[in-house]
Design an enzyme around this catalytic site. Structure first.
Site, PDB file in Angstrom:
ATOM      1  N   TRP A   1     -11.490 -44.129 -26.563  1.00 55.73           N
ATOM      2  CA  TRP A   1     -11.908 -43.193 -27.609  1.00 55.73           C
ATOM      3  C   TRP A   1     -12.267 -43.578 -29.068  1.00 55.73           C
ATOM      4  O   TRP A   1     -11.476 -44.308 -29.777  1.00 55.73           O
ATOM      5  CB  TRP A   1     -11.029 -41.901 -27.680  1.00 55.73           C
ATOM      6  CG  TRP A   1     -11.892 -40.799 -28.959  1.00 55.73           C
ATOM      7  CD1 TRP A   1     -12.901 -40.227 -28.430  1.00 55.73           C
ATOM      8  CD2 TRP A   1     -11.419 -40.582 -30.097  1.00 55.73           C
ATOM      9  NE1 TRP A   1     -13.034 -39.454 -29.690  1.00 55.73           N
ATOM     10  CE2 TRP A   1     -12.119 -39.542 -30.745  1.00 55.73           C
ATOM     11  CE3 TRP A   1     -10.060 -41.017 -31.007  1.00 55.73           C
ATOM     12  CZ2 TRP A   1     -12.065 -39.247 -31.969  1.00 55.73           C
ATOM     13  CZ3 TRP A   1     -10.130 -40.529 -32.216  1.00 55.73           C
ATOM     14  CH2 TRP A   1     -11.174 -39.680 -32.880  1.00 55.73           C
TER      15      TRP A   1
ATOM     16  N   GLU B   1     -13.837 -41.740 -23.346  1.00 55.33           N
ATOM     17  CA  GLU B   1     -13.584 -40.311 -23.740  1.00 55.33           C
ATOM     18  C   GLU B   1     -14.812 -39.664 -24.631  1.00 55.33           C
ATOM     19  O   GLU B   1     -14.796 -40.333 -25.656  1.00 55.33           O
ATOM     20  CB  GLU B   1     -12.307 -40.056 -24.396  1.00 55.33           C
ATOM     21  CG  GLU B   1     -11.926 -38.590 -24.779  1.00 55.33           C
ATOM     22  CD  GLU B   1     -10.425 -38.587 -25.430  1.00 55.33           C
ATOM     23  OE1 GLU B   1     -10.008 -39.320 -25.928  1.00 55.33           O
ATOM     24  OE2 GLU B   1     -10.242 -37.243 -25.548  1.00 55.33           O
TER      25      GLU B   1
ATOM     26  N   LYS C   1     -16.844 -36.683 -26.913  1.00 50.69           N
ATOM     27  CA  LYS C   1     -16.529 -35.760 -27.889  1.00 50.69           C
ATOM     28  C   LYS C   1     -17.725 -34.837 -28.163  1.00 50.69           C
ATOM     29  O   LYS C   1     -18.855 -35.830 -28.387  1.00 50.69           O
ATOM     30  CB  LYS C   1     -15.844 -36.049 -28.819  1.00 50.69           C
ATOM     31  CG  LYS C   1     -15.149 -35.238 -29.756  1.00 50.69           C
ATOM     32  CD  LYS C   1     -13.950 -35.856 -30.721  1.00 50.69           C
ATOM     33  CE  LYS C   1     -13.434 -34.777 -31.529  1.00 50.69           C
ATOM     34  NZ  LYS C   1     -12.189 -35.142 -32.177  1.00 50.69           N
TER      35      LYS C   1
ATOM     36  N   ASP D   1     -11.649 -34.419 -22.159  1.00 55.48           N
ATOM     37  CA  ASP D   1     -10.603 -34.006 -22.986  1.00 55.48           C
ATOM     38  C   ASP D   1     -10.984 -32.345 -23.037  1.00 55.48           C
ATOM     39  O   ASP D   1     -12.136 -32.087 -23.548  1.00 55.48           O
ATOM     40  CB  ASP D   1     -10.681 -34.369 -24.296  1.00 55.48           C
ATOM     41  CG  ASP D   1      -9.370 -33.925 -25.113  1.00 55.48           C
ATOM     42  OD1 ASP D   1      -9.460 -32.718 -25.375  1.00 55.48           O
ATOM     43  OD2 ASP D   1      -8.847 -34.626 -25.885  1.00 55.48           O
TER      44      ASP D   1
ATOM     45  N   HIS E   1     -13.041 -31.073 -26.012  1.00 56.06           N
ATOM     46  CA  HIS E   1     -14.319 -31.878 -26.351  1.00 56.06           C
ATOM     47  C   HIS E   1     -15.495 -31.430 -26.158  1.00 56.06           C
ATOM     48  O   HIS E   1     -16.322 -32.164 -25.830  1.00 56.06           O
ATOM     49  CB  HIS E   1     -14.128 -33.355 -26.012  1.00 56.06           C
ATOM     50  CG  HIS E   1     -12.994 -34.140 -26.915  1.00 56.06           C
ATOM     51  ND1 HIS E   1     -12.852 -35.325 -26.967  1.00 56.06           N
ATOM     52  CD2 HIS E   1     -12.125 -33.534 -27.741  1.00 56.06           C
ATOM     53  CE1 HIS E   1     -11.677 -35.824 -27.842  1.00 56.06           C
ATOM     54  NE2 HIS E   1     -11.390 -34.809 -28.265  1.00 56.06           N
TER      55      HIS E   1
ATOM     56  N   HIS F   1      -7.470 -35.323 -20.623  1.00 56.97           N
ATOM     57  CA  HIS F   1      -6.490 -34.963 -21.586  1.00 56.97           C
ATOM     58  C   HIS F   1      -6.481 -33.235 -21.608  1.00 56.97           C
ATOM     59  O   HIS F   1      -7.425 -32.758 -21.777  1.00 56.97           O
ATOM     60  CB  HIS F   1      -7.170 -35.405 -22.975  1.00 56.97           C
ATOM     61  CG  HIS F   1      -6.882 -36.836 -23.254  1.00 56.97           C
ATOM     62  ND1 HIS F   1      -7.369 -37.427 -24.357  1.00 56.97           N
ATOM     63  CD2 HIS F   1      -5.967 -37.696 -22.860  1.00 56.97           C
ATOM     64  CE1 HIS F   1      -6.661 -38.461 -24.633  1.00 56.97           C
ATOM     65  NE2 HIS F   1      -6.061 -38.789 -23.404  1.00 56.97           N
TER      66      HIS F   1
ATOM     67  N   ASP G   1     -11.782 -28.442 -31.406  1.00 55.92           N
ATOM     68  CA  ASP G   1     -10.930 -29.444 -30.998  1.00 55.92           C
ATOM     69  C   ASP G   1      -9.711 -29.432 -31.943  1.00 55.92           C
ATOM     70  O   ASP G   1      -9.260 -30.552 -32.478  1.00 55.92           O
ATOM     71  CB  ASP G   1     -11.677 -30.897 -31.011  1.00 55.92           C
ATOM     72  CG  ASP G   1     -10.793 -31.766 -30.538  1.00 55.92           C
ATOM     73  OD1 ASP G   1      -9.949 -31.518 -29.242  1.00 55.92           O
ATOM     74  OD2 ASP G   1     -10.882 -33.039 -30.946  1.00 55.92           O
TER      75      ASP G   1
ATOM     76  N   ASP H   1      -6.407 -29.145 -31.198  1.00 58.58           N
ATOM     77  CA  ASP H   1      -5.317 -29.810 -30.516  1.00 58.58           C
ATOM     78  C   ASP H   1      -3.948 -29.095 -30.760  1.00 58.58           C
ATOM     79  O   ASP H   1      -2.921 -29.541 -30.912  1.00 58.58           O
ATOM     80  CB  ASP H   1      -5.168 -31.170 -31.047  1.00 58.58           C
ATOM     81  CG  ASP H   1      -6.159 -32.168 -30.394  1.00 58.58           C
ATOM     82  OD1 ASP H   1      -6.108 -32.506 -29.035  1.00 58.58           O
ATOM     83  OD2 ASP H   1      -7.093 -32.578 -31.201  1.00 58.58           O
TER      84      ASP H   1
ATOM     85  N   ASP I   1      -2.837 -34.164 -24.613  1.00 54.57           N
ATOM     86  CA  ASP I   1      -3.172 -34.877 -25.772  1.00 54.57           C
ATOM     87  C   ASP I   1      -3.159 -33.610 -26.827  1.00 54.57           C
ATOM     88  O   ASP I   1      -4.241 -33.098 -26.783  1.00 54.57           O
ATOM     89  CB  ASP I   1      -4.424 -35.399 -25.704  1.00 54.57           C
ATOM     90  CG  ASP I   1      -5.149 -35.955 -26.850  1.00 54.57           C
ATOM     91  OD1 ASP I   1      -4.398 -36.311 -27.906  1.00 54.57           O
ATOM     92  OD2 ASP I   1      -6.422 -36.141 -26.940  1.00 54.57           O
TER      93      ASP I   1
HETATM   94  C1  RNT Z   1      -9.456 -37.334 -30.242  1.00 50.83           C
HETATM   95  C2  RNT Z   1      -9.259 -37.571 -28.862  1.00 50.83           C
HETATM   96  C3  RNT Z   1      -8.322 -38.857 -28.625  1.00 50.83           C
HETATM   97  C4  RNT Z   1      -7.078 -38.528 -29.610  1.00 50.83           C
HETATM   98  C5  RNT Z   1      -5.965 -39.522 -28.962  1.00 50.83           C
HETATM   99  C6  RNT Z   1      -4.734 -39.679 -30.269  1.00 50.83           C
HETATM  100  O1  RNT Z   1     -10.378 -36.283 -30.277  1.00 50.83           O
HETATM  101  O2  RNT Z   1      -9.060 -36.273 -28.253  1.00 50.83           O
HETATM  102  O3  RNT Z   1      -7.560 -38.596 -27.248  1.00 50.83           O
HETATM  103  O4  RNT Z   1      -6.787 -37.275 -29.544  1.00 50.83           O
HETATM  104  O5  RNT Z   1      -6.237 -40.727 -28.687  1.00 50.83           O
HETATM  105 ZN    ZN Z   2      -8.266 -36.607 -26.181  1.00 47.66          ZN
END
Ligand code: RNT
Ligand code: ZN
Length: 416
Positions: free
Chosen positions: A183, A224, A226, A257, A260, A284, A292, A294, A324
């Protein structure tokens, strides 16, 4: 009859075998991210997460050293039932005397040897790995692998190649594949003057990385995508279309993810779309609140739907499930355990659905009955099957939080 025995009968009436579900659940690995424990800081000198990634909150007890992080993971793992893999970022290298002398483009397997020892000690069944293309002075103007600066691209290509070598080492040591997820934060704050150029440079950098000759039997590379990042709102180089085409043409896999995408796009629907074309899909699991963000994974409908797609398509070995998220505003160990247990709960929910019947109803256009059965299934006693799973795995139901509270009082509060 115990509550579990009653539940078993109720599910059996619906055509679902709870014993088979419990057995299957115990065999599905979840890759647990090391970065929840220290707010994505790592040990190679960044001091704080940055360059496209951000944590919020300052709850006491952040792990500041490898010893602290390992102790925290050890406790967290002890409170999670089922199979676990350990997911590491390159920034968690244990550089020892070389700290400050060896940069990320020269990391070697020996910088991660203590992690292998630790992973085996805590019973992880594998290690996954991630190049760390953020929180570093070589991120220039928000760009890494797509930078117009040759030296910047070269540095990050070398870093990713170093990571593939380390991943081979992990796979060899652990006797299972190592998933490597690439990523990069690369993007632009405002309206681009050139959207194609950065993507062509990213494509070229990735090709150079994959050309290093890594062992495909040991290492599974994922990319990955986004939709946008903070400070990079107008353009993301590694968009969904870019990476899906890249992965498809290069024989690697996509990482989805679920934070994303645009809020009305669902990863649960993307999984079967990819399974029609790919042998493996990386995931993820996170929780985006409006963006995003988290947040810790909760037991929500979309998580259940994601797990249903994995289970009913017989893809528990094809979809590599990883956590994640990083919440710095609450007890970090609790954050880990709550999120991991929720994925397991959602998997259990998914394992307890009568798919054959439901698919038949769909194919026969028997939609009224399909809807009725799907809705009836929602109120069967999953909780009793979950408690049975925990007790068979020697984990108490909700008592685990006592251990976290104890640890916070004795250990975390001392970290200032
Ligand atoms: C960031 C991505 C990525 C990170 C990790 C720490 O937007 O989701 O995967 O969260 O690699
Ligand atoms: Zn991620």
């Amino acid at each position: 009859m115990s509550r579990y025995e009653q539940a078993r009968e109720m599910f059996a009436k619906a055509g679902v075998d709870t014993e088979a579900a419990l057995q299957k659940l115990a065999g599905i690995p979840i890759s647990v991210h090391c970065w929840q424990g220290d707010d994505v800081v790592g040990f190679d000198g960044a001091g704080a997460a940055g360059d496209g990634i951000q944590t919020t909150g300052n709850y006491p007890g952040r792990a500041r050293t490898p010893e602290e992080l390992m102790a925290d993971i050890r406790l967290a793992f002890s409170l999670m039932a089922g199979k676990k893999r350990l997911n590491l970022h390159a920034s968690y290298a244990l550089l020892g005397d070389e700290l400050g002398k060896v940069d990320r483009n020269a990391y070697r397997p020996e910088h991660f040897a203590p992690w292998v020892k630790f992973a085996k000690e805590v019973g992880a069944v594998g290690i996954d790995f991630n190049p760390t293309c953020f929180s570093h002075p070589m991120v220039k103007n928000g760009l890494t692998l797509s930078s117009p600066d040759d030296a910047v691209r070269k540095f990050w290509v070398e870093h990713c190649i170093a990571c593939l070598k380390i991943a081979e080492y992990f796979a060899g040591e652990m006797g299972t594949y190592c998933a490597v997820n690439i990523w990069v934060p690369d993007g632009l704050k405002d309206v681009p003057a050139d959207r194609l150029g950065p993507r062509l440079r990213l494509k070229d950098s990735l090709d150079k990385i994959l050309a290093c000759g890594y062992d495909k039997n040991k290492v599974r590379v994922a990319v990955e995508s986004k939709v946008f990042g903070i400070g990079l709102e107008s353009y993301t180089v590694g968009s969904n279309e870019f990476y899906q085409n890249y992965a498809a043409t290069r024989g690697i896999c996509c990482l989805l993810d679920n934070g994303h995408y645009h809020p009305l796009e669902y990863v649960s629907d993307k999984i079967p779309a990819l399974l029609a074309f790919y042998d493996t899909v990386a995931l993820h699991v996170t929780r985006g609140v409006r963006w995003d963000s988290d947040h810790v994974v909760l037991l929500e409908d979309e998580l259940k739907e994601i797990c249903k797609e994995i289970v009913r398509n017989d893809a528990t070995e094809k979809v590599m499930i990883a956590l994640d998220y990083f919440d710095a505003s609450i007890n970090r160990i609790s954050a880990w355990v709550v999120g991991e247990r929720n994925v397991q709960k959602a998997l259990l929910f998914a394992l307890l659905q009568p798919y054959e019947q439901l698919k038949k109803m769909q194919d026969e256009a028997n939609f009224s009955e399909q809807m009725m059965l799907q809705e009836e299934m929602k109120t069967l006693p999953y909780g009793d099957v979950w408690e049975e799973y925990l007790s068979r795995n020697r984990f108490a139901g909700s008592d685990w939080f006592e251990a976290v509270r104890d640890y916070e009082n004795k250990i975390l509060k001392e970290r200032r």
